[in-house]
Scaffold this motif. Structure first.
Motif, PDB file in Angstrom:
ATOM      1  N   ALA A  16       0.859  -1.191   0.000  1.00  0.00           N
ATOM      2  CA  ALA A  16       0.000   0.000   0.000  1.00  0.00           C
ATOM      3  C   ALA A  16       0.892   1.235   0.000  1.00  0.00           C
ATOM      4  CB  ALA A  16      -0.907   0.003   1.224  1.00  0.00           C
ATOM      5  N   ASP A  17       0.895   1.971  -1.094  1.00  0.00           N
ATOM      6  CA  ASP A  17       1.781   3.127  -1.227  1.00  0.00           C
ATOM      7  C   ASP A  17       1.202   4.073  -2.274  1.00  0.00           C
ATOM      8  OD1 ASP A  17       3.809   4.962  -1.713  1.00  0.00           O
ATOM      9  OD2 ASP A  17       5.412   3.492  -1.476  1.00  0.00           O
ATOM     10  N   PRO A  18       0.380   5.047  -1.857  1.00  0.00           N
ATOM     11  CA  PRO A  18      -0.237   5.964  -2.826  1.00  0.00           C
ATOM     12  C   PRO A  18       0.777   6.787  -3.610  1.00  0.00           C
ATOM     13  CG  PRO A  18      -0.618   6.687  -0.557  1.00  0.00           C
ATOM     14  CD  PRO A  18      -0.055   5.315  -0.475  1.00  0.00           C
ATOM     15  N   GLU A  19       1.925   7.114  -2.991  1.00  0.00           N
ATOM     16  CA  GLU A  19       2.939   7.878  -3.718  1.00  0.00           C
ATOM     17  C   GLU A  19       3.521   7.058  -4.866  1.00  0.00           C
ATOM     18  OE1 GLU A  19       5.896   9.106  -0.950  1.00  0.00           O
ATOM     19  OE2 GLU A  19       4.523  10.316   0.255  1.00  0.00           O
ATOM     20  N   ALA A  20       3.821   5.802  -4.605  1.00  0.00           N
ATOM     21  CA  ALA A  20       4.370   4.945  -5.652  1.00  0.00           C
ATOM     22  C   ALA A  20       3.338   4.712  -6.759  1.00  0.00           C
ATOM     23  CB  ALA A  20       4.809   3.616  -5.051  1.00  0.00           C
ATOM     24  N   TYR A  21       2.060   4.615  -6.378  1.00  0.00           N
ATOM     25  CA  TYR A  21       1.029   4.459  -7.413  1.00  0.00           C
ATOM     26  C   TYR A  21       1.030   5.663  -8.350  1.00  0.00           C
ATOM     27  CZ  TYR A  21      -3.247   4.712  -9.959  1.00  0.00           C
ATOM     28  OH  TYR A  21      -4.133   4.857 -11.001  1.00  0.00           O
ATOM     29  N   GLU A  22       1.121   6.858  -7.784  1.00  0.00           N
ATOM     30  CA  GLU A  22       1.100   8.063  -8.617  1.00  0.00           C
ATOM     31  C   GLU A  22       2.250   8.060  -9.618  1.00  0.00           C
ATOM     32  OE1 GLU A  22      -1.257  10.191  -8.856  1.00  0.00           O
ATOM     33  OE2 GLU A  22      -2.434   9.313  -7.216  1.00  0.00           O
ATOM     34  N   ILE A  23       3.404   7.559  -9.198  1.00  0.00           N
ATOM     35  CA  ILE A  23       4.543   7.468 -10.114  1.00  0.00           C
ATOM     36  C   ILE A  23       4.221   6.511 -11.253  1.00  0.00           C
ATOM     37  CG2 ILE A  23       6.958   6.731 -10.335  1.00  0.00           C
ATOM     38  CD1 ILE A  23       7.357   7.634  -7.433  1.00  0.00           C
ATOM     39  N   ALA A  24       3.663   5.349 -10.928  1.00  0.00           N
ATOM     40  CA  ALA A  24       3.314   4.365 -11.946  1.00  0.00           C
ATOM     41  C   ALA A  24       2.263   4.905 -12.909  1.00  0.00           C
ATOM     42  CB  ALA A  24       2.817   3.086 -11.279  1.00  0.00           C
ATOM     43  N   ALA A  25       1.252   5.593 -12.364  1.00  0.00           N
ATOM     44  CA  ALA A  25       0.197   6.135 -13.208  1.00  0.00           C
ATOM     45  C   ALA A  25       0.731   7.211 -14.147  1.00  0.00           C
ATOM     46  CB  ALA A  25      -0.924   6.699 -12.333  1.00  0.00           C
ATOM     47  N   LYS A  26       1.697   7.965 -13.645  1.00  0.00           N
ATOM     48  CA  LYS A  26       2.256   9.048 -14.450  1.00  0.00           C
ATOM     49  C   LYS A  26       3.088   8.522 -15.610  1.00  0.00           C
ATOM     50  CE  LYS A  26       4.924  13.340 -14.047  1.00  0.00           C
ATOM     51  NZ  LYS A  26       5.646  14.250 -13.121  1.00  0.00           N
ATOM     52  N   VAL A  27       3.898   7.482 -15.370  1.00  0.00           N
ATOM     53  CA  VAL A  27       4.744   6.963 -16.470  1.00  0.00           C
ATOM     54  C   VAL A  27       3.919   6.152 -17.451  1.00  0.00           C
ATOM     55  CG1 VAL A  27       6.786   6.972 -15.008  1.00  0.00           C
ATOM     56  CG2 VAL A  27       5.455   4.870 -15.225  1.00  0.00           C
ATOM     57  N   GLY A  28       2.872   5.459 -16.995  1.00  0.00           N
ATOM     58  CA  GLY A  28       1.970   4.754 -17.888  1.00  0.00           C
ATOM     59  C   GLY A  28       2.310   3.292 -18.114  1.00  0.00           C
ATOM     60  N   VAL A  29       1.349   2.567 -18.658  1.00  0.00           N
ATOM     61  CA  VAL A  29       1.496   1.130 -18.901  1.00  0.00           C
ATOM     62  C   VAL A  29       2.601   0.869 -19.924  1.00  0.00           C
ATOM     63  CG1 VAL A  29       0.348  -0.942 -19.775  1.00  0.00           C
ATOM     64  CG2 VAL A  29      -0.913   0.662 -18.328  1.00  0.00           C
ATOM     65  N   GLY A  30       3.437  -0.104 -19.595  1.00  0.00           N
ATOM     66  CA  GLY A  30       4.525  -0.489 -20.483  1.00  0.00           C
ATOM     67  C   GLY A  30       5.789   0.324 -20.326  1.00  0.00           C
ATOM     68  N   GLU A  31       5.732   1.386 -19.548  1.00  0.00           N
ATOM     69  CA  GLU A  31       6.883   2.273 -19.378  1.00  0.00           C
ATOM     70  C   GLU A  31       7.712   1.862 -18.168  1.00  0.00           C
ATOM     71  OE1 GLU A  31       7.699   4.543 -21.628  1.00  0.00           O
ATOM     72  OE2 GLU A  31       5.965   3.760 -22.734  1.00  0.00           O
ATOM     73  N   PRO A  32       9.009   2.281 -18.146  1.00  0.00           N
ATOM     74  CA  PRO A  32       9.891   1.899 -17.037  1.00  0.00           C
ATOM     75  C   PRO A  32       9.418   2.486 -15.708  1.00  0.00           C
ATOM     76  CG  PRO A  32      11.172   2.641 -18.924  1.00  0.00           C
ATOM     77  CD  PRO A  32       9.739   2.996 -19.213  1.00  0.00           C
ATOM     78  N   PHE A  33       9.617   1.710 -14.656  1.00  0.00           N
ATOM     79  CA  PHE A  33       9.305   2.143 -13.299  1.00  0.00           C
ATOM     80  C   PHE A  33      10.570   1.972 -12.470  1.00  0.00           C
ATOM     81  CE2 PHE A  33       8.092   1.500  -8.911  1.00  0.00           C
ATOM     82  CZ  PHE A  33       7.083   2.428  -8.695  1.00  0.00           C
TER      83      PHE A  33
END
Length: 550
Positions: free
Chosen positions: A392-409
């Motif tokens: 559970a990490d809302p900050e990390a989710y925001e990073i993932a949502a910003k870069v988008g599906v298929g993009e590096p995390f």
């Protein structure tokens, strides 16, 4: 036999008139838990009479504040943590819960079958965390009393309480709720109370209520049945068919949460006996509660409550006998759990799949934040393959949502709430998928909930793992108990293909994962819900309890 046995008596209480402030606007912030309500069109501060269709049936108020409070959590349960839909107490919302296996659904079905007219008032809960603040408790308690008073004259009251709620000023918030309702409505109105299996039941709660019963099973797959039983007993009580008396016994021990599975030894024969006793028509209800070991309160520990029809000697006798059974099983409750490193090694060596590692130190259902990284770190360090961990990490989710599906995390995840559950861990990979983290559980699972909300979610596929053996981190915006395998399935994770699945719980996940797992390992991981009492500094529990680690 040990200790004293207390039984219920009617206490002649002075009627107390409460001056309750009008309820203010609540935050619209929700929490990750099972929910059975539909959003209300508007938040209302006051409620008119909320009553079923048949005006001639006995009118039974239904209310409750539901919370499992971890004394060692730094996250206080403030007012905005309580679900906004629940505290509206609207009639249509309460009866919408009939489409579930929850205790409310049991109340509704029992009332329908046994001729009661339910009058719903406030019924609200927050996810397990630290103690409830005084402000939140007083505000919600004020709404309960006002709504119950403003409605039609009541013939009885059903209180849906957890039993392990700690309030800043009250070691047992549940006892305080029962006390205030008793004071407000007098010594003669029937009060039937339901508690969770993890309740820390107090003698005063028994003295102030007419009937108190708990879930019998853990995982909690009997919630509907207990609600139905409570409504049936209430119907018999208000119709004058029974005269209930209660006895409680509290063995001087901690029944560690590791051993609170009622479907296996050592609790199974005790649970079975509690069910058998209810076949005796003289006995109205038998409850064996395991207790909640993360509440630093005098009432912490297991309890036996036996309710009979006017037969106090029988109630005392059977409560004492079941209490003796708990005490005699104490040496079967000595901890032998694997530490995180050893648990990961055993999972890697096991031939079958999936292996479920229960991260008990980060048990969301017990009050943890759900962002523990201890197991994640061990899996990475030992180069395990084919695993999945939920963080559970809302900050990390925001990073993932910003870069988008298929993009590096490439970011740190977890370990951001406190210093008890590991430090943030940097992971690198790509965003495999993004989801709206709502899902449906069709089967009866822990608590009976069907609709779940994790907030938005992201699945990260870590570098160095393949499609055949993916290493996955499911990031959620909200902590959500892993009571359902659909937590992962709804996010495109094929559980049967994973070698290792980490779930942040204790006993609750077993209802979902035992049918599909090759091996389940309970892990003695650190955290606010660590299973070994020696991790914590208890100050208010009774002295000399067996199982406290000394």
């Amino acid at each position: 036999m040990y200790g004293s046995i207390h039984f219920s008596i009617y206490i002649k209480l002075l009627m107390v008139i409460f001056t309750i402030p009008m309820a203010g606007a609540f935050s619209s912030m929700g929490f990750a838990m099972a929910f059975e309500l539909t959003p209300s069109p508007a938040h209302r501060d006051t409620l008119g009479p909320l009553i079923g269709n048949d005006q001639d049936l006995p009118k039974i108020g239904v209310a409750g504040i539901w919370h499992e409070s971890n004394s060692f959590s730094k996250q206080k349960a403030t007012l905005d943590q309580f679900h906004p839909n629940n505290y509206l107490g609207q009639q249509e919302d309460f009866f919408a819960r009939a489409n579930s296996q929850t205790i409310s659904a049991g109340y509704i079905a029992g009332a329908k079958d046994h001729g009661l007219n339910l009058v719903p008032a406030l019924s609200t809960g927050a996810r397990p965390m630290g103690p409830v603040t005084d402000d939140a408790f007083e505000h919600l308690m004020g709404i309960i009393l006002r709504q119950l008073k403003e409605g039609p004259a009541l013939d009885g009251i059903l209180l849906d309480l957890h039993g392990a709620m700690v309030v800043e000023s009250y070691p047992s918030g549940d006892e305080e709720i029962i006390r205030r309702v008793r004071e407000a409505f007098g010594p003669d109105i029937p009060i039937v109370v339901t508690h969770d299996f993890h309740a820390n039941i107090t003698e005063q709660s028994i003295a102030l209520s007419d009937i108190l019963l708990t879930y019998k099973e853990n995982p909690h797959v009997d919630t509907f049945e207990r609600g139905y039983q409570a409504a049936k007993l209430m119907a018999r009580l208000v119709k004058g068919e029974i005269k209930p008396v209660q006895a409680i016994v509290k063995p001087p021990m901690v029944y560690n949460i590791v051993f609170q599975n009622t479907f296996s030894e050592p609790l199974l024969p005790i649970t079975t006996e509690s069910k058998r006793l209810e076949e005796d028509e003289r006995i109205l209800a038998v409850s064996v509660a395991g207790g909640y070991q993360y509440a630093d309160v005098p009432g912490m520990g297991p309890s036996v409550v036996v309710v009979t029809d006017g037969d106090i000697p029988l109630a005392k006798q059977e409560a004492g006998r079941l209490g003796d059974m708990l005490w005699e099983s104490r040496y079967q409750t000595l901890l032998k759990n694997l530490m995180p490193e050893d648990a990961v090694k055993e999972a890697m060596q096991h031939k079958g799949r999936p292996v479920v590692l229960i991260d008990m130190g980060d048990n969301i259902g017990g009050g943890s934040p759900g962002d523990g990284t201890v197991m994640l770190k061990e899996l990475i360090q030992h180069e395990a393959q084919g695993w999945v961990v939920v963080i559970a990490d809302p900050e990390a989710y925001e990073i993932a949502a910003k870069v988008g599906v298929g993009e590096p995390f490439d970011a740190e995840v977890g370990g951001k709430t406190d210093d008890m559950h590991g430090k943030p861990v940097r992971i690198q990979g790509h965003v495999r998928s993004l989801h709206i983290g709502h899902y449906y559980e069709p089967e009866i699972r822990h608590g009976g909930g069907r609709y779940w909300d994790m907030g938005h979610t992201a699945v990260i596929h870590l570098d160095g793992s393949s499609l055949e053996e993916p290493n996955l981190v499911l990031i959620t915006q909200k902590p959500s108990s892993p009571n359902s395998a659909h937590q992962l399935i709804s996010n495109g994770v094929y559980i049967e293909r994973q070698k290792i699945v980490v779930v942040k719980g204790a006993i609750a996940p077993r209802a979902a994962y035992e049918p599909i797992s090759s091996l389940i390992i309970s892990v003695d991981s650190p955290g606010v819900t660590a299973v070994n009492p020696v991790w914590f500094d208890f100050r208010r529990v009774r002295k000399g309890l067996f199982g406290m680690g000394d």
